[in-house]
Design a protein around this motif. Structure first.
Motif, PDB file in Angstrom:
ATOM      1  N   GLY A  20       8.984  -2.126  -2.470  1.00  0.00           N
ATOM      2  CA  GLY A  20       9.922  -2.029  -3.585  1.00  0.00           C
ATOM      3  C   GLY A  20      10.633  -3.324  -3.929  1.00  0.00           C
ATOM      4  O   GLY A  20      11.616  -3.308  -4.662  1.00  0.00           O
ATOM      5  N   GLY A  21      10.160  -4.445  -3.426  1.00  0.00           N
ATOM      6  CA  GLY A  21      10.813  -5.719  -3.705  1.00  0.00           C
ATOM      7  C   GLY A  21       9.867  -6.736  -4.305  1.00  0.00           C
ATOM      8  O   GLY A  21       8.761  -6.416  -4.710  1.00  0.00           O
ATOM      9  N   ASP A  22      10.316  -7.960  -4.349  1.00  0.00           N
ATOM     10  CA  ASP A  22       9.508  -9.073  -4.829  1.00  0.00           C
ATOM     11  C   ASP A  22      10.216 -10.364  -4.438  1.00  0.00           C
ATOM     12  O   ASP A  22      11.353 -10.347  -3.963  1.00  0.00           O
ATOM     13  N   VAL A  23       9.536 -11.477  -4.637  1.00  0.00           N
ATOM     14  CA  VAL A  23      10.097 -12.786  -4.337  1.00  0.00           C
ATOM     15  C   VAL A  23       9.761 -13.724  -5.482  1.00  0.00           C
ATOM     16  O   VAL A  23       8.679 -13.666  -6.052  1.00  0.00           O
ATOM     17  N   GLU A  24      10.718 -14.568  -5.845  1.00  0.00           N
ATOM     18  CA  GLU A  24      10.537 -15.532  -6.923  1.00  0.00           C
ATOM     19  C   GLU A  24      10.810 -16.927  -6.376  1.00  0.00           C
ATOM     20  O   GLU A  24      11.816 -17.148  -5.694  1.00  0.00           O
ATOM     21  N   LEU A  25       9.926 -17.858  -6.658  1.00  0.00           N
ATOM     22  CA  LEU A  25      10.134 -19.247  -6.259  1.00  0.00           C
ATOM     23  C   LEU A  25      11.104 -19.883  -7.238  1.00  0.00           C
ATOM     24  O   LEU A  25      10.853 -19.932  -8.438  1.00  0.00           O
ATOM     25  N   VAL A  26      12.232 -20.347  -6.723  1.00  0.00           N
ATOM     26  CA  VAL A  26      13.260 -20.958  -7.557  1.00  0.00           C
ATOM     27  C   VAL A  26      13.055 -22.466  -7.628  1.00  0.00           C
ATOM     28  O   VAL A  26      13.036 -23.049  -8.705  1.00  0.00           O
ATOM     29  N   ASP A  27      12.876 -23.112  -6.449  1.00  0.00           N
ATOM     30  CA  ASP A  27      12.770 -24.568  -6.425  1.00  0.00           C
ATOM     31  C   ASP A  27      12.184 -25.027  -5.100  1.00  0.00           C
ATOM     32  O   ASP A  27      12.314 -24.333  -4.085  1.00  0.00           O
ATOM     33  N   VAL A  28      11.554 -26.177  -5.137  1.00  0.00           N
ATOM     34  CA  VAL A  28      11.113 -26.871  -3.932  1.00  0.00           C
ATOM     35  C   VAL A  28      11.650 -28.287  -4.061  1.00  0.00           C
ATOM     36  O   VAL A  28      11.286 -29.009  -4.988  1.00  0.00           O
ATOM     37  N   LYS A  29      12.560 -28.653  -3.152  1.00  0.00           N
ATOM     38  CA  LYS A  29      13.210 -29.954  -3.273  1.00  0.00           C
ATOM     39  C   LYS A  29      13.396 -30.553  -1.885  1.00  0.00           C
ATOM     40  O   LYS A  29      13.971 -29.913  -1.003  1.00  0.00           O
ATOM     41  N   ASP A  30      12.903 -31.750  -1.700  1.00  0.00           N
ATOM     42  CA  ASP A  30      13.042 -32.468  -0.434  1.00  0.00           C
ATOM     43  C   ASP A  30      12.557 -31.643   0.753  1.00  0.00           C
ATOM     44  O   ASP A  30      13.184 -31.636   1.813  1.00  0.00           O
ATOM     45  N   GLY A  31      11.461 -30.909   0.563  1.00  0.00           N
ATOM     46  CA  GLY A  31      10.885 -30.125   1.647  1.00  0.00           C
ATOM     47  C   GLY A  31      11.579 -28.800   1.909  1.00  0.00           C
ATOM     48  O   GLY A  31      11.243 -28.096   2.846  1.00  0.00           O
ATOM     49  N   VAL A  32      12.544 -28.438   1.074  1.00  0.00           N
ATOM     50  CA  VAL A  32      13.270 -27.172   1.222  1.00  0.00           C
ATOM     51  C   VAL A  32      12.825 -26.234   0.103  1.00  0.00           C
ATOM     52  O   VAL A  32      12.830 -26.611  -1.068  1.00  0.00           O
ATOM     53  N   VAL A  33      12.452 -25.016   0.487  1.00  0.00           N
ATOM     54  CA  VAL A  33      11.993 -24.025  -0.473  1.00  0.00           C
ATOM     55  C   VAL A  33      13.128 -23.042  -0.747  1.00  0.00           C
ATOM     56  O   VAL A  33      13.702 -22.483   0.178  1.00  0.00           O
ATOM     57  N   HIS A  34      13.431 -22.854  -2.023  1.00  0.00           N
ATOM     58  CA  HIS A  34      14.464 -21.907  -2.436  1.00  0.00           C
ATOM     59  C   HIS A  34      13.775 -20.740  -3.131  1.00  0.00           C
ATOM     60  O   HIS A  34      13.027 -20.950  -4.087  1.00  0.00           O
ATOM     61  N   VAL A  35      14.022 -19.529  -2.637  1.00  0.00           N
ATOM     62  CA  VAL A  35      13.439 -18.332  -3.235  1.00  0.00           C
ATOM     63  C   VAL A  35      14.545 -17.347  -3.590  1.00  0.00           C
ATOM     64  O   VAL A  35      15.654 -17.424  -3.073  1.00  0.00           O
ATOM     65  N   ARG A  36      14.211 -16.425  -4.482  1.00  0.00           N
ATOM     66  CA  ARG A  36      15.129 -15.350  -4.851  1.00  0.00           C
ATOM     67  C   ARG A  36      14.434 -14.037  -4.494  1.00  0.00           C
ATOM     68  O   ARG A  36      13.325 -13.771  -4.951  1.00  0.00           O
TER      69      ARG A  36
END
Length: 43
Positions: A20-36
């Motif tokens: 019942g969920g999902d994941v969205e890629l927000v940003d990749v910056k300086d080797g750090v992955v930000h997801v929602r």
């Protein structure tokens, strides 16, 4: 690097969607992955 992260997220996305969920890629910056996280995964 962003493309590789998208590939991995696409592999795990079906498991999150089954729950019942999902994941969205927000940003990749300086080797750090930000997801929602969305849906049932939120929080």
């Amino acid at each position: 690097m962003r493309e590789k992260v998208e590939e991995v997220l696409n592999k795990v996305r079906p498991y999150l969607q089954r729950d019942g969920g999902d994941v969205e890629l927000v940003d990749v910056k300086d080797g750090v992955v930000h997801v929602r996280l969305k849906g049932a995964c939120r929080g």
